[in-house]
Design an enzyme around this catalytic site. Structure first.
Site, short mmCIF file in Angstrom:
data_model
loop_
_atom_site.label_atom_id
_atom_site.label_comp_id
_atom_site.label_asym_id
_atom_site.label_seq_id
_atom_site.Cartn_x
_atom_site.Cartn_y
_atom_site.Cartn_z
N PRO A 276 0.79 -1.24 0.00
CA PRO A 276 0.00 0.00 0.00
C PRO A 276 0.82 1.28 0.00
CG PRO A 276 -0.01 -0.98 2.18
CD PRO A 276 0.85 -1.87 1.32
N CYS A 277 2.15 1.22 -0.13
CA CYS A 277 2.93 2.46 0.04
C CYS A 277 2.57 3.55 -0.96
CB CYS A 277 4.43 2.15 -0.01
SG CYS A 277 4.94 1.28 -1.48
#
Lengths: 332, 319
Positions: A276-277
């Site tokens: 999810p970065c």
């Protein structure tokens, strides 16, 4: 797991423990979700696309900041009819742009496609999934399921059980499985049903399409304050797929980079996940595009937009995100 | 699609799917609570109507299928439309497989709680030293002898008039959205002469017959095949023929697309059943079939979870 990934996990875990969950909405500014916005968006997804449902997961792994019956979202048994790599091959064969150096994000683009690596077009039209091998990525071995794992000698050969097969035909209750001195064999004695399996009343096997299926789940990532997608794959006979093989169904630009194999926050075992970065940034871009067209994005539609973006990472997994948004061509 | 005149009715077998979480909870139950006790455990399976046109749904076992270690009721949420619960068979009595289902048909329990018609059986052996699980499912189905004949089978959208199809879809969606009926997998569809459809419980059969109403027997069909109904119909037909003495049955294989009623993939069929001899006699139990095949063979399945359970391997992968 790479060491840097490990260190980051530890850091992330610590930050998650000491910081409270987001309560102020920063949906339009940063593309992130607060916990309550995640629940609102999840409720909307479940009501519009009922193949999705909320789950409570392992009681020991429950997150206190989420309601116990709404820990994560899941849709099960989603078909994946072909490998993502085969889609890219078609695109390349059609003369699309190809990233020449896959290891490096700054690689050159070739505009005329790659030569079709010894694969005839005819072969690719075959419907059977077994024929769709990945020619590009030789590091992935095609072992169909956990059956073919490394310590094959530890797993009893299925052929050993075949003797028992005949015995059930002729004598239902007795002398089943005398080659396996286990509780299992004793159970078989007790439980053998009275009669044989009537093949005559079942349709021909040939009509049944064998395909991989996926359980796709969405969890809330407290550190990045965005949803996070997890993939659990099953092979053609519905046996668990090793996470490494799941990467075959991920767009090759993302496999092993944005898609990693990690512990699921609510389920046992290792699962593939879209890291999810960059989710917040990507969502922010999508929201900006919508706003520039005069569309006011609503937070309860977040997951539809999000799933539409995720579809570019896992193009062949046919999960449901029905809702028509005009995102144009600049969605990512 | 051409109707198949008088051919034998063939059913697509139920398929099993076991979540990794089920094996994890089974192992910890074995180690921490059950020990060497090998008496049967109550488990619950889950299934839903087919929701993708290309794949059938499976009978799924999840971690919640097993009782929790603390002994409390399992926490499975009620009213989840993607999870209609199906009870297992108890195998510690002499009543096994078809006998139990036959018993429930005769006692009327199957009419009250229709999920017992799809009862299943799981035999498993957990080799906790090697983190390997051997297992075998059975979906017992009572055998109609002679087999049912199929007079007609068509997509529901072709069988119903346009008005009827709309009304049936709306009624089915309402049934699936109400938490009190969402996990009732067998039901009646009553269509009045004005093409208005209502869905009723099986126990209302006596009250809604007659009056020029069309009456269909509906069930949640996990199967996606365009020419075959799924496995749950087998025991349903056995119930219909033995309880209500019907010889001609119109049935609806209820299927969904993206979670909503889909009359294009749902099927309506008409089957002729000759009530087998001896079915009036409660003590004469019909044969049952239904061991799940593994790659076409009658052998158990096996899964190794050493990768996610073996502490040495976990330690290495975490290093």
């Amino acid at each position: 797991m790479v060491l840097s990934q490990k260190i980051h996990e530890a850091f992330k875990g610590t930050v998650e423990r000491i910081t409270g969950p987001r309560t102020v909405s920063a949906f339009k500014e940063k593309g992130v979700l607060s916990v309550s916005e995640f629940i609102i968006a999840g409720d909307n997804l479940v009501s519009k696309c009922p193949t999705w449902s909320w789950e409570s997961g392992e009681p020991s792994k429950r997150k206190p900041y989420l309601p116990s019956e709404k820990q994560y979202l899941i849709t099960r048994n989603v078909p994946c009819l072909r490998r993502a790599a085969s889609v890219e091959e078609e695109y390349e064969a059609a003369g699309g742009e190809v990233l020449l150096d896959n290891e490096d994000n700054d690689g050159w683009l070739a505009t005329h496609g790659k030569p079709n690596e010894g694969k005839s077009a005819e072969e690719e039209n075959l419907p059977s999934m077994e024929n769709l091998e990945i020619s590009k990525n030789s590091s992935i071995k095609l072992t169909p399921s956990y059956f073919g794992g490394e310590d094959e000698e530890d797993i009893p050969d299925m052929a050993d059980f075949e003797e028992a097969d005949n015995l059930i035909e002729t004598d239902p209750a007795e002398e089943v499985c005398d080659n396996a001195d286990t509780t299992f064999a004793r159970y078989l004695h007790v439980a053998t049903l009275q009669s044989t399996y009537l093949v005559a009343q079942e349709p021909d096997d040939d009509n049944i399409l064998r395909t991989r299926t996926y359980d796709v789940s969405i969890t809330y990532d407290k550190y990045y304050q965005t949803p996070r997608v997890w993939l659990t794959g099953y092979d053609e006979s519905r046996m668990l797929l090793q996470p490494e093989l799941v990467l075959e169904d991920v767009s090759q630009d993302h496999a092993r980079k944005t898609v990693t194999i990690e512990d699921h926050p609510h389920l046992p075992g290792k699962h593939a996940s879209v890291h999810p970065c960059r989710h917040g940034a990507v969502m922010k871009k999508i929201i900006d595009v919508l706003m520039s067209r005069g569309v006011e994005p609503e937070v309860d539609k977040y997951l539809f937009l999000f799933l539409k973006f995720v579809a570019s990472v896992i193009p062949t997994i046919e999960y449901d995100y029905t809702m028509d948004f005009d995102l144009g061509s600049s969605s990512h | 699609m051409a109707s198949q005149e008088g051919s034998m009715l063939k059913f697509a077998p139920f398929q099993s799917a076991v979540d990794e979480g089920f094996w994890h909870r089974l192992s910890s139950l074995k180690l921490n609570k059950l020990g060497i006790d090998d008496s049967p455990l109550p488990i619950t399976g889950f299934y839903a109507p087919c929701s993708h046109s290309q794949v059938s749904n499976h009978l799924t076992l999840l971690a919640e299928s097993l009782p929790s270690e603390s002994g409390g009721e399992s926490s499975a949420a009620q009213g989840n439309r993607n999870r209609c619960s199906v009870p297992d068979l108890s195998i510690n009595s002499l009543l096994i497989g078809g006998d139990q289902i036959w018993e429930d048909i005769h006692s009327g329990k199957a009419v009250e709680d229709s999920s017992v018609l799809s009862r299943f059986l799981l035999i498993s052996f957990a080799d906790l030293k090697k983190w390997t699980f051997h297992y075998w499912f059975a979906f017992p189905a009572l055998v109609l002898d002679p087999p049912a004949t199929l007079v007609d089978l068509r997509p529901a959208s072709q069988w119903f008039s346009l008005e009827e199809a709309e009304s049936v879809s709306a009624a089915c969606n309402a049934w699936r959205n109400s938490s009190s009926t969402v996990d009732v997998p067998f039901f009646l569809i009553d269509i009045d002469p004005n093409s208005r459809a209502t869905i009723r419980h099986l126990k209302d059969w006596e009250t809604c017959r007659g009056d020029n109403h069309k009456l269909l027997f509906g069930f949640y069909d996990p199967c996606h095949l365009p020419n075959n109904p799924g496995w749950p119909l087998r025991n349903f037909l056995a119930l219909i023929s033995s309880r209500w003495d019907l010889t001609s049955v119109q049935f609806l294989c209820y299927r969904e697309n993206r979670g909503f009623a889909d009359m294009g993939s749902s099927l309506v069929g008409e089957a002729v059943i000759a009530v087998p001899q001896g079915w009036k006699d409660h003590h004469c139990v019909p044969n049952a079939v239904g061991w799940e095949l593994n790659r076409g063979k009658k052998v158990p399945r096996c899964i190794s979870l050493a990768k996610s359970m073996d502490p040495t391997r976990l330690a290495i992968s975490a290093a």
